[in-house]
Design a protein around this motif. Structure first.
Motif: not given
Length: 220
Positions: A154-171
């Protein structure tokens, strides 16, 4: 000088003869032993001696081999990776439209001093399953782990549809401008997790789920 009686001379000669024969036998034995040792040391080792020798390399300990270990090919991300690093599978295997939107947003965010570092992107099923096992171990149950990590199915990461961004300035930048690019935070408990919702460009991002357990996609 003491003279030897004539009756004792044959015995003396016999003793000398035996002594000479005995010495000859000893010398021959020593010579044979030395020859065998030299021959053995100059011969190539047999396959059985190689397999039992401590100096022989083990197939399980070849340099650079890590049987069963996960690496970049599974989506593990080294430090310092950005959304522009095409050589990293976690970035290169993201959905093309998601990656395009991320790069457009990142180019504009750079003007405001924000840089889009990637903590996680595409993942292999093996990597996702490992993360789930670790979450179960950390949180104590599958139900608690599900609030943070999805299954490989079920993970969207496995399908390539999600990203986890680092550092609070980007988010922080995306929380204000992400909808303009169709980039939306999906889960309230994961401010780093973004997916592409093209409808958001005109109408804003959809309401966030509290955590992945409320996402209908996770119920498959």
């Amino acid at each position: 000088m003491v003279s030897i009686p004539a009756s004792a001379r044959p015995t003396t000669r016999r003793f000398r003869r035996l002594l000479v024969v005995g010495l000859s036998v000893v010398i021959a034995a020593i010579t044979a032993a030395l020859g065998y040792r030299l021959l053995k040391s100059s011969s190539p080792p047999s396959s059985s001696s190689l397999s039992s020798s401590s100096a022989a390399p083990s197939l399980n300990a070849l340099p650079g081999e890590h049987s069963g270990a996960l690496g970049e090919a599974d989506g593990v991300v080294p430090d310092g990776v950005t959304v522009f690093d095409d050589e990293i599978p976690a970035v290169a295997k993201l959905d093309p439209d998601l990656l395009k939107a991320l790069r457009r947003a990142a180019a504009n965010a750079a003007d405001d001093g924000a840089k889009f570092y990637v903590n996680s992107g595409w993942r292999s099923p093996d990597y996702q399953n490992q993360l789930l096992r670790e979450a179960v171990s950390e949180y104590g149950s599958e139900d608690e782990a599900a609030r943070w990590v999805a299954t490989a199915a079920t993970s969207p990461h496995v399908s390539g549809d999600a990203v986890d961004l680092g550092r609070s300035d980007a988010t922080a930048w995306l929380s204000k401008h992400g909808a303009e690019y169709g980039l939306c935070q999906i889960y309230r408990n994961e401010p780093w997790h973004y997916e592409l919702h093209t409808d958001a460009i005109g109408r804003g991002c959809p309401r966030m789920y509290a955590n992945p357990t409320q996402d209908p996609r996770m119920q498959q």
